[in-house]
Design a protein around this motif. Structure first.
Motif, PDB file in Angstrom:
ATOM      1  N   GLN A 169      -2.539   3.028  -6.414  1.00 54.35           N
ATOM      2  CA  GLN A 169      -3.482   3.533  -5.417  1.00 54.35           C
ATOM      3  C   GLN A 169      -3.413   5.054  -5.341  1.00 54.35           C
ATOM      4  N   GLU A 184      -1.823 -11.514  -4.865  1.00 53.84           N
ATOM      5  CA  GLU A 184      -3.185 -12.025  -4.687  1.00 53.84           C
ATOM      6  C   GLU A 184      -3.238 -13.503  -5.067  1.00 53.84           C
ATOM      7  N   VAL A 205      -5.831  -7.182  -9.182  1.00 48.44           N
ATOM      8  CA  VAL A 205      -4.564  -7.395  -9.881  1.00 48.44           C
ATOM      9  C   VAL A 205      -3.436  -7.510  -8.862  1.00 48.44           C
ATOM     10  N   GLY A 258      -8.417   2.710  -5.378  1.00 45.64           N
ATOM     11  CA  GLY A 258      -7.620   2.050  -6.391  1.00 45.64           C
ATOM     12  C   GLY A 258      -7.754   2.785  -7.720  1.00 45.64           C
ATOM     13  N   ARG A 297       0.533  -6.707  -4.545  1.00 44.51           N
ATOM     14  CA  ARG A 297      -0.020  -7.738  -3.662  1.00 44.51           C
ATOM     15  C   ARG A 297      -0.054  -9.055  -4.418  1.00 44.51           C
ATOM     16  N   GLU A 301      -8.112   7.837   6.657  1.00 51.97           N
ATOM     17  CA  GLU A 301      -7.455   7.407   5.423  1.00 51.97           C
ATOM     18  C   GLU A 301      -8.455   7.069   4.310  1.00 51.97           C
ATOM     19  N   GLU A 331       0.882  -1.175   0.000  1.00 55.41           N
ATOM     20  CA  GLU A 331       0.000   0.000   0.000  1.00 55.41           C
ATOM     21  C   GLU A 331       0.918   1.223   0.000  1.00 55.41           C
ATOM     22  N   PHE A 375     -10.040  -5.524 -11.741  1.00 53.72           N
ATOM     23  CA  PHE A 375     -10.585  -5.406 -10.385  1.00 53.72           C
ATOM     24  C   PHE A 375      -9.627  -5.945  -9.323  1.00 53.72           C
ATOM     25  N   GLU A 402     -15.925  -3.066  -3.757  1.00 53.37           N
ATOM     26  CA  GLU A 402     -15.175  -1.907  -3.235  1.00 53.37           C
ATOM     27  C   GLU A 402     -14.412  -1.126  -4.309  1.00 53.37           C
ATOM     28  N   LEU A 403     -14.613   0.189  -4.258  1.00 51.56           N
ATOM     29  CA  LEU A 403     -13.876   1.113  -5.118  1.00 51.56           C
ATOM     30  C   LEU A 403     -12.875   1.874  -4.256  1.00 51.56           C
ATOM     31  N   GLU A 414      -4.055   7.543  -2.283  1.00 50.28           N
ATOM     32  CA  GLU A 414      -4.349   7.484  -0.849  1.00 50.28           C
ATOM     33  C   GLU A 414      -4.059   8.826  -0.170  1.00 50.28           C
TER      34      GLU A 414
HETATM   35  N1  GAP Z   1      -3.990   1.754   2.882  1.00 51.95           N
HETATM   36  C1  GAP Z   1      -5.235   1.095   2.920  1.00 51.95           C
HETATM   37  C2  GAP Z   1      -5.417   0.147   1.846  1.00 51.95           C
HETATM   38  O1  GAP Z   1      -4.518  -0.164   1.084  1.00 51.95           O
HETATM   39  P1  GAP Z   1      -7.206  -1.420   0.794  1.00 51.95           P
HETATM   40  O2  GAP Z   1      -8.701  -1.454   0.994  1.00 51.95           O
HETATM   41  O3  GAP Z   1      -6.469  -2.685   0.949  1.00 51.95           O
HETATM   42  O4  GAP Z   1      -6.686  -0.303   1.783  1.00 51.95           O
HETATM   43  C3  GAP Z   1      -7.386   0.444  -1.030  1.00 51.95           C
HETATM   44  O5  GAP Z   1      -6.893  -0.805  -0.642  1.00 51.95           O
HETATM   45  C4  GAP Z   1      -7.958   0.366  -2.428  1.00 51.95           C
HETATM   46  O6  GAP Z   1      -6.982  -0.181  -3.316  1.00 51.95           O
HETATM   47  C5  GAP Z   1      -9.172  -0.555  -2.576  1.00 51.95           C
HETATM   48  O7  GAP Z   1     -10.360   0.126  -2.245  1.00 51.95           O
HETATM   49  C6  GAP Z   1      -9.118  -0.913  -4.036  1.00 51.95           C
HETATM   50  O8  GAP Z   1      -9.720   0.097  -4.829  1.00 51.95           O
HETATM   51  C7  GAP Z   1      -7.634  -0.931  -4.331  1.00 51.95           C
HETATM   52  N2  GAP Z   1      -7.122  -2.315  -4.332  1.00 51.95           N
HETATM   53  C8  GAP Z   1      -6.749  -3.058  -3.276  1.00 51.95           C
HETATM   54  N3  GAP Z   1      -6.303  -4.273  -3.675  1.00 51.95           N
HETATM   55  C9  GAP Z   1      -6.404  -4.287  -5.021  1.00 51.95           C
HETATM   56  C10 GAP Z   1      -6.090  -5.248  -6.036  1.00 51.95           C
HETATM   57  N4  GAP Z   1      -5.551  -6.434  -5.744  1.00 51.95           N
HETATM   58  N5  GAP Z   1      -6.329  -4.919  -7.326  1.00 51.95           N
HETATM   59  C11 GAP Z   1      -6.839  -3.718  -7.654  1.00 51.95           C
HETATM   60  N6  GAP Z   1      -7.138  -2.769  -6.748  1.00 51.95           N
HETATM   61  C12 GAP Z   1      -6.928  -3.044  -5.446  1.00 51.95           C
END
Ligand code: GAP
Length: 511
Positions: A240, A225, A235, A370, A223, A366, A191, A233, A307-308, A242
């Motif tokens: 980000q 994933e 990846v 994304g 990440r 915070e 992040e 959506f 989640e957006l 933030e």
């Molecule tokens: N610092 C807080 C944080 O990172 P998070 O909810 O894990 O919070 C924030 O991530 C935003 O990042 C999410 O709302 C989403 O839009 C985006 N996001 C998180 N993981 C993602 C992924 N693997 N692929 C695309 N977007 C992602």
């Protein structure tokens, strides 16, 4: 009308050059995408709008850009090293790997009930996250029970030969420097947030800020994933946007509420998402650091509401966790109890509250969005299929002009007429001399096809140069000399505009 199916967006993105699978000619790399000529413009426009709204148009914000490779202590004391993990399970038969809670979600209620009873899950069988946690606590017994309950593998629809479920840390590690040993690694940040927390004192002292103030950052995060899917959506390499907004303890709840409303409005007013496709989700199960978290959800086609952006009240958790001598800081009870004792930080991340002559650890709100999900939402919302009077269907991206990758396309009516081509190129040069307007010239097809192409790219204005422009109207008149046709993407209406007025006209219609 927004897109009703994610596949249509995937196909448009490839066809028109918004987004390509990464490393495609070598078979791709799962969870990675490349932004093409139109995609990079759209993405940059989205980030620019966000930065303008959150940094330039406020008095209480600073921007920052921190390194992607991160000292492991940052992610140790943030809690990521221990807790940033998803539950994972494999089927030995199909060799498929699943996020364990998602696998449980996809089982019948009867199967879940059998598991919930076996592990006495108080939350009940429908809470698949609690169910996954309970089984993760006893992995050896879980393996036996999963087989007995005949948990189905969605791959082949048959009961799986499941391994023990286990926690899988999502952070990518990489070696730093020439010597590979157990200490010489760093993490790719998961992040952007932590870079802002650990720079809190640097920003505070270099800018002389007073509370409340915030730090904004846009950048890549990584990440690993378990199951990247659904196009942009989920990846593995993402971007980000933030904000860490620092306030006096006690001012946090009101600030949190303000950011939720502010950003909800931003998605509607600036990105063009319709309010009925957005929703707010109040988390009932909170992360260990959160006092309250509200997600802004978008109704993605095929996926439904998801989640957006997440907006969390993280209290003094982060600044407290990254500080030395934590016992002396008067931290909140939750942070004092749960934060890891910090043996490596050289700073106390505090703020001097002059009126009360004391040091405090600020609370932080915070808003974390994304970029890729924002791009996806903007594309889904803007996508439209319009049936014309002649029965033809035109695909049009009704993006807000500020987001549109190309603002103006200059199109010659006849590409075999040198004077029309020369005039068109001259007009294109005049537009591009404006600097901030992305314009293109295209003469590779007939005018009808060129219009459709620009409709699919979301270009708000097409400028057509024809015989009238040259003063060679069919009726012999010269009234329209030095005028062009401007065609509007959404209405397909055409207007005749003097070349001398064109730049002002464009500026008026693309903001
Ligand atoms: N610092 C807080 C944080 O990172 P998070 O909810 O894990 O919070 C924030 O991530 C935003 O990042 C999410 O709302 C989403 O839009 C985006 N996001 C998180 N993981 C993602 C992924 N693997 N692929 C695309 N977007 C992602």
């Amino acid at each position: 009308m927004a897109a009703d199916n994610l596949e249509k967006i995937v196909s448009l993105c490839k066809r028109r050059g918004f987004i390509f699978p990464s490393s495609e000619i070598y078979g791709g790399l799962q969870g990675m995408f490349d932004y093409g000529p139109l995609g990079v413009e759209l993405k940059n426009n989205l980030k620019r709008l966000w930065w303008k709204h959150n940094v330039y148009e406020r008095d209480d914000m600073e921007g920052i850009e921190t390194a992607l490779l991160t000292n492991r202590h940052v992610l140790r004391y943030s809690g990521h090293e221990k807790g940033f993990a998803d539950p994972l399970i494999d089927n030995r038969t199909t060799k498929k790997r699943y996020r364990f809670d998602h696998l449980l979600r996809d089982q019948t209620p009867e199967v879940r009930q059998e598991l919930a009873s076996a592990f006495a899950v108080a939350e009940g069988a429908d809470d698949y996250e609690a169910l996954a946690l309970a089984l993760l606590d006893e992995p050896v017994r879980a393996e036996v029970v999963l087989k007995a309950a005949k948990v189905i593998d969605p791959e082949d629809g048959k009961p799986g030969d499941w391994t023990e479920p286990r926690a899988f840390n999502l952070m990518f590690k990489t070696q730093v420097g020439p010597v590979a040993d157990s200490e010489s690694f760093a993490y790719l940040r998961p992040e952007t947030a932590q870079g802002m927390f650990v720079n809190f004192k640097n920003v505070l002292t270099s800018t002389n800020r007073k509370l409340p103030f915030g730090i904004a950052q846009i950048g890549k995060s990584f990440r690993n994933e378990i199951t990247p899917r659904n196009f942009l959506f989920r990846v593995r390499e993402m971007e980000q946007m933030e904000i860490e907004y620092f306030v006096m303890p006690g001012d946090d709840e009101a600030a949190h509420e303000q950011w939720i409303q502010d950003h909800l409005n931003w998605w509607v007013e600036k990105v063009g998402l319709s309010r009925e496709n957005l929703d707010l989700f109040e988390h009932t199960k909170l992360s260990h650091y959160s006092k309250r978290t509200v997600d802004i959800l978008y109704k993605f086609p095929t996926l439904g509401f998801d989640e957006l952006e997440g907006i969390a009240n993280r209290t003094d958790w982060d600044l407290g966790s990254h500080s030395k001598e934590q016992d002396s800081l008067g931290l909140s009870a939750n942070t004092a109890e749960k934060a890891m004792k910090n043996e490596h930080s050289t700073e106390k991340l505090t703020y001097f509250d002059q009126p009360n002559n004391r040091h405090v650890v600020p609370y932080v709100v915070e808003p974390a969005a994304g970029v890729d999900r924002g791009v996806l939402a903007a594309l889904c919302e803007a996508y439209d299929e319009e049936t014309l009077e002649n029965g033809e269907v035109r695909v049009v991206l009704r993006l807000p002009p500020a987001l549109a990758p190309i603002k103006v396309a200059v199109l010659p009516l006849a590409k075999n007429k040198p004077e029309i081509v020369a005039k068109s190129k001259e007009i294109k040069k005049m537009i591009q001399s404006q600097g901030d307007v992305r314009s293109v010239y295209d003469d590779t097809a007939g005018i009808g096809k060129l219009y459709r192409r620009q409709d699919e790219a979301g270009t708000p204005l097409c400028v057509t140069v024809d015989y009238d422009t040259l003063g060679q109207s069919r009726d012999g008149g010269t009234d329209l000399i030095d005028t062009v046709t401007v065609r509007h993407r959404d209405t397909m209406q055409q207007e005749r505009v003097a070349v001398s007025d064109l730049l002002a006209y464009i500026q008026q219609h693309i903001r």
